[in-house]
Design a protein around this motif. Structure first.
Motif, PDB file in Angstrom:
ATOM      1  N   LEU A 150       0.830  -1.205   0.000  1.00 17.10           N
ATOM      2  CA  LEU A 150       0.000   0.000   0.000  1.00 17.10           C
ATOM      3  C   LEU A 150       0.863   1.253   0.000  1.00 17.10           C
ATOM      4  O   LEU A 150       0.565   2.226  -0.692  1.00 17.10           O
ATOM      5  CB  LEU A 150      -0.936   0.004   1.210  1.00 17.10           C
ATOM      6  N   THR A 151       1.948   1.220   0.738  1.00 19.63           N
ATOM      7  CA  THR A 151       2.814   2.399   0.819  1.00 19.63           C
ATOM      8  C   THR A 151       3.767   2.516  -0.366  1.00 19.63           C
ATOM      9  O   THR A 151       4.282   3.601  -0.629  1.00 19.63           O
ATOM     10  CB  THR A 151       3.648   2.392   2.118  1.00 19.63           C
ATOM     11  N   ASP A 152       4.011   1.420  -1.083  1.00 15.16           N
ATOM     12  CA  ASP A 152       5.015   1.444  -2.155  1.00 15.16           C
ATOM     13  C   ASP A 152       4.453   1.382  -3.571  1.00 15.16           C
ATOM     14  O   ASP A 152       5.091   1.862  -4.495  1.00 15.16           O
ATOM     15  CB  ASP A 152       5.997   0.280  -1.990  1.00 15.16           C
ATOM     16  N   PHE A 153       3.300   0.764  -3.790  1.00 14.34           N
ATOM     17  CA  PHE A 153       2.799   0.539  -5.150  1.00 14.34           C
ATOM     18  C   PHE A 153       1.892   1.661  -5.624  1.00 14.34           C
ATOM     19  O   PHE A 153       1.036   2.133  -4.882  1.00 14.34           O
ATOM     20  CB  PHE A 153       1.992  -0.759  -5.230  1.00 14.34           C
ATOM     21  N   THR A 154       2.061   2.059  -6.870  1.00 18.54           N
ATOM     22  CA  THR A 154       1.124   2.927  -7.558  1.00 18.54           C
ATOM     23  C   THR A 154       1.054   2.474  -9.009  1.00 18.54           C
ATOM     24  O   THR A 154       2.058   2.103  -9.599  1.00 18.54           O
ATOM     25  CB  THR A 154       1.505   4.421  -7.460  1.00 18.54           C
ATOM     26  N   PHE A 155      -0.137   2.479  -9.553  1.00 21.29           N
ATOM     27  CA  PHE A 155      -0.353   2.060 -10.934  1.00 21.29           C
ATOM     28  C   PHE A 155      -0.702   3.287 -11.771  1.00 21.29           C
ATOM     29  O   PHE A 155      -1.611   4.028 -11.423  1.00 21.29           O
ATOM     30  CB  PHE A 155      -1.498   1.046 -11.008  1.00 21.29           C
ATOM     31  N   ASP A 156       0.014   3.477 -12.853  1.00 23.33           N
ATOM     32  CA  ASP A 156      -0.267   4.563 -13.786  1.00 23.33           C
ATOM     33  C   ASP A 156      -0.835   3.986 -15.071  1.00 23.33           C
ATOM     34  O   ASP A 156      -0.419   2.912 -15.510  1.00 23.33           O
ATOM     35  CB  ASP A 156       0.997   5.349 -14.127  1.00 23.33           C
ATOM     36  N   GLY A 157      -1.773   4.700 -15.654  1.00 27.13           N
ATOM     37  CA  GLY A 157      -2.287   4.341 -16.962  1.00 27.13           C
ATOM     38  C   GLY A 157      -1.663   5.260 -17.992  1.00 27.13           C
ATOM     39  O   GLY A 157      -1.695   6.479 -17.839  1.00 27.13           O
ATOM     40  N   VAL A 158      -1.054   4.699 -19.026  1.00 30.60           N
ATOM     41  CA  VAL A 158      -0.341   5.486 -20.022  1.00 30.60           C
ATOM     42  C   VAL A 158      -1.029   5.322 -21.370  1.00 30.60           C
ATOM     43  O   VAL A 158      -1.430   4.219 -21.746  1.00 30.60           O
ATOM     44  CB  VAL A 158       1.140   5.044 -20.118  1.00 30.60           C
ATOM     45  N   THR A 159      -1.165   6.423 -22.103  1.00 31.29           N
ATOM     46  CA  THR A 159      -1.814   6.412 -23.413  1.00 31.29           C
ATOM     47  C   THR A 159      -0.781   6.137 -24.501  1.00 31.29           C
ATOM     48  O   THR A 159       0.426   6.214 -24.250  1.00 31.29           O
ATOM     49  CB  THR A 159      -2.488   7.768 -23.697  1.00 31.29           C
ATOM     50  N   PRO A 160      -1.224   5.857 -25.721  1.00 28.62           N
ATOM     51  CA  PRO A 160      -0.268   5.652 -26.816  1.00 28.62           C
ATOM     52  C   PRO A 160       0.570   6.889 -27.131  1.00 28.62           C
ATOM     53  O   PRO A 160       1.623   6.780 -27.742  1.00 28.62           O
ATOM     54  CB  PRO A 160      -1.150   5.297 -28.011  1.00 28.62           C
ATOM     55  N   PHE A 161       0.099   8.066 -26.709  1.00 28.64           N
ATOM     56  CA  PHE A 161       0.804   9.306 -27.012  1.00 28.64           C
ATOM     57  C   PHE A 161       1.623   9.821 -25.843  1.00 28.64           C
ATOM     58  O   PHE A 161       2.097  10.949 -25.868  1.00 28.64           O
ATOM     59  CB  PHE A 161      -0.191  10.364 -27.483  1.00 28.64           C
ATOM     60  N   GLY A 162       1.773   9.014 -24.793  1.00 21.33           N
ATOM     61  CA  GLY A 162       2.656   9.365 -23.692  1.00 21.33           C
ATOM     62  C   GLY A 162       2.022  10.088 -22.527  1.00 21.33           C
ATOM     63  O   GLY A 162       2.722  10.440 -21.588  1.00 21.33           O
ATOM     64  N   ASP A 163       0.708  10.338 -22.557  1.00 18.69           N
ATOM     65  CA  ASP A 163       0.067  10.929 -21.386  1.00 18.69           C
ATOM     66  C   ASP A 163      -0.020   9.855 -20.306  1.00 18.69           C
ATOM     67  O   ASP A 163      -0.354   8.713 -20.586  1.00 18.69           O
ATOM     68  CB  ASP A 163      -1.346  11.408 -21.717  1.00 18.69           C
ATOM     69  N   ALA A 164       0.270  10.222 -19.075  1.00 18.62           N
ATOM     70  CA  ALA A 164       0.206   9.274 -17.965  1.00 18.62           C
ATOM     71  C   ALA A 164      -0.844   9.744 -16.969  1.00 18.62           C
ATOM     72  O   ALA A 164      -0.830  10.895 -16.540  1.00 18.62           O
ATOM     73  CB  ALA A 164       1.561   9.144 -17.291  1.00 18.62           C
ATOM     74  N   TYR A 165      -1.753   8.859 -16.641  1.00 11.74           N
ATOM     75  CA  TYR A 165      -2.797   9.156 -15.663  1.00 11.74           C
ATOM     76  C   TYR A 165      -2.433   8.491 -14.344  1.00 11.74           C
ATOM     77  O   TYR A 165      -2.174   7.304 -14.292  1.00 11.74           O
ATOM     78  CB  TYR A 165      -4.148   8.623 -16.134  1.00 11.74           C
ATOM     79  N   LYS A 166      -2.410   9.265 -13.285  1.00 10.53           N
ATOM     80  CA  LYS A 166      -2.177   8.727 -11.949  1.00 10.53           C
ATOM     81  C   LYS A 166      -3.456   8.068 -11.450  1.00 10.53           C
ATOM     82  O   LYS A 166      -4.554   8.563 -11.704  1.00 10.53           O
ATOM     83  CB  LYS A 166      -1.791   9.843 -10.974  1.00 10.53           C
ATOM     84  N   SER A 167      -3.311   6.967 -10.744  1.00  7.80           N
ATOM     85  CA  SER A 167      -4.487   6.321 -10.183  1.00  7.80           C
ATOM     86  C   SER A 167      -5.084   7.223  -9.110  1.00  7.80           C
ATOM     87  O   SER A 167      -4.373   7.942  -8.414  1.00  7.80           O
ATOM     88  CB  SER A 167      -4.131   4.956  -9.602  1.00  7.80           C
TER      89      SER A 167
END
Length: 168
Positions: A97-114
């Motif tokens: 919980l303290t260490d993991f974060t999942f990002d969603g990345v688009t084909p054009f390089g935009d990264a969305y934070k969870s």
């Protein structure tokens, strides 16, 4: 001359110490459904991302652009990834919980934070107590306001290291 020498010694010392670099060289990369082993030296986990799909905003998600008729956000959607984690070796039950974060990345390089939510199936709630040997499952949510997510990246929250990646 003295300043030049100080700068030269500082640069040389920094190169010996080894400044951490953000790299994906040693991290596993797979496709949706693949189970990837994450081994950081202090904990080991098998992580699987099953699917990524648009969903209705979960409770407690907060403001989003879904349904807002704005020209710059025509394809806005809340995306959900289904994640399962088998904790192989954990120093504490809340370590992931303290260490993991999942990002969603688009084909054009935009990264969305969870984003956190109050959804009963949110992964953060399950990771709050995941001792060694446990298997937890939950959802990770992003607001995809430009393009859909094409890659899910697992990062270390504290260091920013790339731990694993799943391509859709």
């Amino acid at each position: 001359m003295h300043r030049y020498l100080v700068v030269l010694i500082t640069v040389f010392a920094a190169s010996l110490v080894g400044i951490p670099r953000a790299t994906a060289g040693d991290s596993p990369i797979g496709h949706l459904g693949d189970t990837l082993r994450v081994d950081t030296g202090k904990y080991i986990a098998d992580v699987t991302v099953s699917f990524v799909q648009p969903v209705d905003p979960p409770p407690g998600f907060g403001y989003n652009r879904v349904g807002v008729p704005v020209k710059s956000f025509p394809g806005s959607a809340v995306m959900r990834a289904d994640v399962a984690i088998h904790a192989i070796s954990m120093p504490t039950p809340y370590q992931m919980l303290t260490d993991f974060t999942f990002d969603g990345v688009t084909p054009f390089g935009d990264a969305y934070k969870s984003r956190p939510s109050d959804a009963p199936d949110a992964l953060d709630a399950a990771l709050a107590n995941a001792p060694t040997g446990s298997i937890v499952r939950g959802g990770v949510y992003w607001e995809a306001y430009r393009d859909p997510v094409s890659t899910v990246v697992l990062l270390d929250k504290k260091t920013g290291y790339h731990l694993a990646q799943w391509n859709l």
